[in-house]
Design a protein around this motif. Sequence first.
Motif, PDB file in Angstrom:
ATOM      1  N   GLY A  32       0.815  -1.214   0.000  1.00 48.38           N
ATOM      2  CA  GLY A  32       0.000   0.000   0.000  1.00 48.38           C
ATOM      3  C   GLY A  32       0.844   1.257   0.000  1.00 48.38           C
ATOM      4  N   ALA A  33       0.664   2.072  -1.050  1.00 48.47           N
ATOM      5  CA  ALA A  33       1.372   3.358  -1.149  1.00 48.47           C
ATOM      6  C   ALA A  33       0.405   4.497  -0.858  1.00 48.47           C
ATOM      7  N   GLY A  34      -0.336   4.357   0.250  1.00 42.25           N
ATOM      8  CA  GLY A  34      -1.144   5.467   0.756  1.00 42.25           C
ATOM      9  C   GLY A  34      -0.260   6.317   1.653  1.00 42.25           C
ATOM     10  N   PRO A  35      -0.847   7.273   2.388  1.00 44.81           N
ATOM     11  CA  PRO A  35      -0.028   8.130   3.257  1.00 44.81           C
ATOM     12  C   PRO A  35       0.782   7.323   4.276  1.00 44.81           C
ATOM     13  N   GLY A  36       0.192   6.254   4.835  1.00 40.07           N
ATOM     14  CA  GLY A  36       0.884   5.470   5.862  1.00 40.07           C
ATOM     15  C   GLY A  36       2.045   4.670   5.295  1.00 40.07           C
ATOM     16  N   VAL A  86       7.747  -1.073  -1.735  1.00 40.46           N
ATOM     17  CA  VAL A  86       6.319  -0.787  -1.529  1.00 40.46           C
ATOM     18  C   VAL A  86       5.574  -1.307  -2.752  1.00 40.46           C
ATOM     19  N   HIS A  87       4.465  -1.991  -2.520  1.00 45.04           N
ATOM     20  CA  HIS A  87       3.662  -2.518  -3.632  1.00 45.04           C
ATOM     21  C   HIS A  87       2.292  -1.854  -3.600  1.00 45.04           C
ATOM     22  N   ASP A  88       1.858  -1.296  -4.733  1.00 43.05           N
ATOM     23  CA  ASP A  88       0.510  -0.707  -4.762  1.00 43.05           C
ATOM     24  C   ASP A  88      -0.211  -1.111  -6.037  1.00 43.05           C
ATOM     25  N   LEU A  89      -1.520  -1.315  -5.903  1.00 42.20           N
ATOM     26  CA  LEU A  89      -2.299  -1.733  -7.064  1.00 42.20           C
ATOM     27  C   LEU A  89      -2.480  -0.614  -8.087  1.00 42.20           C
ATOM     28  N   GLY A 137      -9.857  14.407  -1.573  1.00 38.98           N
ATOM     29  CA  GLY A 137      -9.806  15.823  -1.230  1.00 38.98           C
ATOM     30  C   GLY A 137      -8.562  16.274  -0.516  1.00 38.98           C
ATOM     31  N   THR A 138      -8.768  17.168   0.437  1.00 36.49           N
ATOM     32  CA  THR A 138      -7.655  17.791   1.132  1.00 36.49           C
ATOM     33  C   THR A 138      -7.528  17.188   2.530  1.00 36.49           C
ATOM     34  N   LEU A 139      -6.308  17.197   3.058  1.00 37.09           N
ATOM     35  CA  LEU A 139      -6.034  16.646   4.396  1.00 37.09           C
ATOM     36  C   LEU A 139      -5.389  17.730   5.232  1.00 37.09           C
ATOM     37  N   ASP A 140      -5.816  17.857   6.493  1.00 39.16           N
ATOM     38  CA  ASP A 140      -5.107  18.773   7.382  1.00 39.16           C
ATOM     39  C   ASP A 140      -4.057  17.949   8.126  1.00 39.16           C
ATOM     40  N   THR A 160     -23.601   7.740   4.824  1.00 42.87           N
ATOM     41  CA  THR A 160     -22.996   7.752   3.486  1.00 42.87           C
ATOM     42  C   THR A 160     -22.730   9.198   3.075  1.00 42.87           C
ATOM     43  N   PHE A 161     -21.551   9.406   2.485  1.00 45.52           N
ATOM     44  CA  PHE A 161     -21.220  10.693   1.877  1.00 45.52           C
ATOM     45  C   PHE A 161     -21.471  10.560   0.372  1.00 45.52           C
ATOM     46  N   VAL A 162     -22.209  11.509  -0.197  1.00 39.27           N
ATOM     47  CA  VAL A 162     -22.329  11.564  -1.658  1.00 39.27           C
ATOM     48  C   VAL A 162     -21.461  12.745  -2.090  1.00 39.27           C
ATOM     49  N   LEU A 171      -0.692  -1.055   9.713  1.00 34.86           N
ATOM     50  CA  LEU A 171      -0.698   0.366  10.092  1.00 34.86           C
ATOM     51  C   LEU A 171      -1.863   1.062   9.407  1.00 34.86           C
ATOM     52  N   GLY A 172      -2.192   2.247   9.900  1.00 27.63           N
ATOM     53  CA  GLY A 172      -3.216   3.085   9.270  1.00 27.63           C
ATOM     54  C   GLY A 172      -4.588   2.435   9.272  1.00 27.63           C
ATOM     55  N   ASP A 173      -5.333   2.665   8.186  1.00 29.19           N
ATOM     56  CA  ASP A 173      -6.716   2.158   8.119  1.00 29.19           C
ATOM     57  C   ASP A 173      -6.778   0.641   8.224  1.00 29.19           C
ATOM     58  N   ALA A 174      -5.765  -0.061   7.767  1.00 27.03           N
ATOM     59  CA  ALA A 174      -5.767  -1.525   7.893  1.00 27.03           C
ATOM     60  C   ALA A 174      -5.857  -1.923   9.362  1.00 27.03           C
ATOM     61  N   LEU A 217      -2.855   9.666  11.625  1.00 29.76           N
ATOM     62  CA  LEU A 217      -2.392   8.519  12.422  1.00 29.76           C
ATOM     63  C   LEU A 217      -1.678   7.496  11.543  1.00 29.76           C
ATOM     64  N   ALA A 218      -2.172   7.302  10.306  1.00 30.75           N
ATOM     65  CA  ALA A 218      -1.506   6.350   9.397  1.00 30.75           C
ATOM     66  C   ALA A 218      -0.048   6.751   9.204  1.00 30.75           C
ATOM     67  N   MET A 219       0.186   8.053   9.058  1.00 35.65           N
ATOM     68  CA  MET A 219       1.556   8.528   8.822  1.00 35.65           C
ATOM     69  C   MET A 219       2.415   8.394  10.079  1.00 35.65           C
TER      70      MET A 219
HETATM   71  C1  LIG Z   1     -14.480  11.219   2.985  1.00 37.48           C
HETATM   72  C2  LIG Z   1     -13.221  11.050   3.785  1.00 37.48           C
HETATM   73  C3  LIG Z   1     -12.555  12.172   4.273  1.00 37.48           C
HETATM   74  C4  LIG Z   1     -11.386  12.027   5.067  1.00 37.48           C
HETATM   75  N1  LIG Z   1     -10.768  13.137   5.544  1.00 37.48           N
HETATM   76  C5  LIG Z   1      -9.649  12.991   6.321  1.00 37.48           C
HETATM   77  C6  LIG Z   1      -8.953  14.135   6.862  1.00 37.48           C
HETATM   78  O1  LIG Z   1      -9.348  15.284   6.650  1.00 37.48           O
HETATM   79  N2  LIG Z   1      -7.842  13.919   7.631  1.00 37.48           N
HETATM   80  C7  LIG Z   1      -7.371  12.648   7.900  1.00 37.48           C
HETATM   81  O2  LIG Z   1      -6.355  12.506   8.597  1.00 37.48           O
HETATM   82  N3  LIG Z   1      -8.001  11.565   7.393  1.00 37.48           N
HETATM   83  C8  LIG Z   1      -9.118  11.690   6.628  1.00 37.48           C
HETATM   84  N4  LIG Z   1      -9.751  10.601   6.129  1.00 37.48           N
HETATM   85  C9  LIG Z   1      -9.204   9.273   6.446  1.00 37.48           C
HETATM   86  C10 LIG Z   1      -8.032   8.940   5.513  1.00 37.48           C
HETATM   87  O3  LIG Z   1      -8.462   9.000   4.178  1.00 37.48           O
HETATM   88  C11 LIG Z   1      -7.495   7.553   5.782  1.00 37.48           C
HETATM   89  O4  LIG Z   1      -7.455   7.301   7.156  1.00 37.48           O
HETATM   90  C12 LIG Z   1      -6.075   7.409   5.198  1.00 37.48           C
HETATM   91  O5  LIG Z   1      -6.113   7.539   3.785  1.00 37.48           O
HETATM   92  C13 LIG Z   1      -5.482   6.069   5.592  1.00 37.48           C
HETATM   93  O6  LIG Z   1      -4.212   5.945   5.026  1.00 37.48           O
HETATM   94  P1  LIG Z   1      -3.576   4.502   4.765  1.00 37.48           P
HETATM   95  O7  LIG Z   1      -2.231   4.764   4.195  1.00 37.48           O
HETATM   96  O8  LIG Z   1      -3.703   3.674   5.974  1.00 37.48           O
HETATM   97  O9  LIG Z   1      -4.538   3.803   3.691  1.00 37.48           O
HETATM   98  P2  LIG Z   1      -5.038   4.263   2.257  1.00 37.48           P
HETATM   99  O10 LIG Z   1      -4.951   5.725   2.075  1.00 37.48           O
HETATM  100  O11 LIG Z   1      -6.362   3.613   2.065  1.00 37.48           O
HETATM  101  O12 LIG Z   1      -3.995   3.601   1.261  1.00 37.48           O
HETATM  102  C14 LIG Z   1      -3.999   2.221   1.018  1.00 37.48           C
HETATM  103  C15 LIG Z   1      -3.218   1.947  -0.249  1.00 37.48           C
HETATM  104  O13 LIG Z   1      -3.165   0.530  -0.427  1.00 37.48           O
HETATM  105  C16 LIG Z   1      -3.377   0.207  -1.783  1.00 37.48           C
HETATM  106  N5  LIG Z   1      -3.918  -1.148  -1.820  1.00 37.48           N
HETATM  107  C17 LIG Z   1      -5.106  -1.587  -1.346  1.00 37.48           C
HETATM  108  N6  LIG Z   1      -5.237  -2.919  -1.534  1.00 37.48           N
HETATM  109  C18 LIG Z   1      -4.080  -3.321  -2.148  1.00 37.48           C
HETATM  110  C19 LIG Z   1      -3.626  -4.586  -2.644  1.00 37.48           C
HETATM  111  N7  LIG Z   1      -4.359  -5.714  -2.516  1.00 37.48           N
HETATM  112  N8  LIG Z   1      -2.397  -4.653  -3.228  1.00 37.48           N
HETATM  113  C20 LIG Z   1      -1.633  -3.520  -3.346  1.00 37.48           C
HETATM  114  N9  LIG Z   1      -2.039  -2.309  -2.930  1.00 37.48           N
HETATM  115  C21 LIG Z   1      -3.249  -2.209  -2.336  1.00 37.48           C
HETATM  116  C22 LIG Z   1      -4.342   1.286  -2.283  1.00 37.48           C
HETATM  117  O14 LIG Z   1      -4.240   1.460  -3.689  1.00 37.48           O
HETATM  118  C23 LIG Z   1      -3.872   2.521  -1.498  1.00 37.48           C
HETATM  119  O15 LIG Z   1      -2.921   3.272  -2.234  1.00 37.48           O
HETATM  120  C24 LIG Z   1     -10.896  10.722   5.348  1.00 37.48           C
HETATM  121  C25 LIG Z   1     -11.571   9.596   4.840  1.00 37.48           C
HETATM  122  C26 LIG Z   1     -12.726   9.753   4.076  1.00 37.48           C
HETATM  123  C27 LIG Z   1     -13.448   8.521   3.584  1.00 37.48           C
END
Ligand SMILES: Cc1cc2nc3c(=O)[nH]c(=O)nc-3n(C[C@H](O)[C@H](O)[C@H](O)COP(=O)(O)OP(=O)(O)OC[C@H]3O[C@@H](n4cnc5c(N)ncnc54)[C@H](O)[C@@H]3O)c2cc1C
Length: 395
Positions: A9-13, A30-33, A44-47, A177-179, A296-299, A313-315
């Motif tokens: 996962g190449a998200g913020p965390g 790092v492996h990302d899909l 969107g934007t993150l603080d 739900t957010f639309v 870490l992070g959302d996982a 927190l993920a970071m």
């Molecule tokens: C509407 C909304 C608004 C938000 N606003 C805020 C905010 O203002 N501030 C804040 O701190 N947080 C906010 N969040 C929360 C924030 O988006 C997440 O907590 C954050 O992105 C988590 O980071 P992460 O790196 O753990 O995971 P993610 O950002 O989800 O990154 C996971 C990565 O893993 C990759 N991946 C997934 N499955 C696989 C796989 N099988 N193989 C390879 N790669 C894979 C994905 O492509 C992705 O790049 C918000 C969330 C939502 C839904």
Amino acid sequence: MNTRIAVIGAGPGGLTCAAVLRRHGVEVTVHDLDASAGARDQGGTLDMHADTGQIALREAGLIDGFFALARSEGQSKRMLSRHGEVLGEHLPQEGEDAAPEIDRGQLRALLAGSLEPGTVRWGHRLTGVTPGGDGTHLLTFADGTRTVADLVVGADGAWSRVRPLVSGASPVYTGVTFVEACYDNVDLAHPVVAELVGDGHMFATGDGKGLIAQRNSGQHVRAYIAMRTGEDWHRAAGIDPGDTAAVREALLKAFAGWDERLLTLITGNDGPYVSRPLYELPTPHTWPHTPGVTLLGDAAHLMSPFGGLGANLAMLDGSDLALAVARHDTVDEAITAYEEVMLPRAIEATGQVSGVLDRVFGPGDRGAGDAPDFEREGREYKRRAAEHLQRSQAR
Ligand SMILES: Cc1cc2nc3c(=O)[nH]c(=O)nc-3n(C[C@H](O)[C@H](O)[C@H](O)COP(=O)(O)OP(=O)(O)OC[C@H]3O[C@@H](n4cnc5c(N)ncnc54)[C@H](O)[C@@H]3O)c2cc1C
């Protein structure tokens, strides 16, 4: 440690973890899909809070790069009732740095761009992980490639493929739900939306619903039309989610009686609506120490976005894990040290956020007493950041 580290996962965390590891001379892949860093709309934007996201960026050596992109004025916040009365407002001081805003796409580019080319394997979707029995894991990807890792880091978000190795938990729908709706060239083309959102964020809630808008860079505004509703609300209402006119009509019906100017957020958007049901992991989410793997992070601690903690927190998780790896002799010691800090922190944060959805999306109108104290929040980020600095200087 001469260790094969695979971050999924190449998200913020995940990217922060890799950036801090590389800063300490530790090899990582790092492996990302996603096909590339900019392959899809990153949202969107993150603080970035002084006491979490900014600490992690500092550990990654990217704090100056962050401030070069960040929008201090984006910290402005305004809360309105559903009748359009202003209930609370925060206008940031010149140079205020408690929680400046950055577009997610810019943050990803900053983090990914700090890594040596080839560190992130884009277009690499993890499809399977098999424990080797000795702490190693065999990773299989959708393109048929395989690799063995001594440490697998599940940074793959809400629907993590790594999480089942340590825990049986899976996300549950929050009932909200957010639309999503977007507005381009907002100052010229959508002056009412521009005025409502100002330089930062606007929230109007009441009667189990909300209209939330945020200014991104480049005169772009993103709005979330929020409802307490079923997970699959269009199907239940017999609406094709791609039929913009039908979705708009249903949303206007749901928001009947709201202030006309606020309703511009439903009627004036460019492009389609995108439904985003919100999920969270049941709390507290913990797991027994598992050799060779962690999350870490959302996982690890998916929570509702109210509180703006998820990416921050993920970071911080990513940075803490990387520092633990750099400071310990074995993978096991590093995982233990990291989880001892991360798990209690996540439990505390999810506890803070858990009641917020019920409060924000409760029945009836909101009053001035419901507006958060935005200035106090900023002071708290700074106070905790100073405490963190003191602790790390004392080490
Ligand atoms: C509407 C909304 C608004 C938000 N606003 C805020 C905010 O203002 N501030 C804040 O701190 N947080 C906010 N969040 C929360 C924030 O988006 C997440 O907590 C954050 O992105 C988590 O980071 P992460 O790196 O753990 O995971 P993610 O950002 O989800 O990154 C996971 C990565 O893993 C990759 N991946 C997934 N499955 C696989 C796989 N099988 N193989 C390879 N790669 C894979 C994905 O492509 C992705 O790049 C918000 C969330 C939502 C839904």
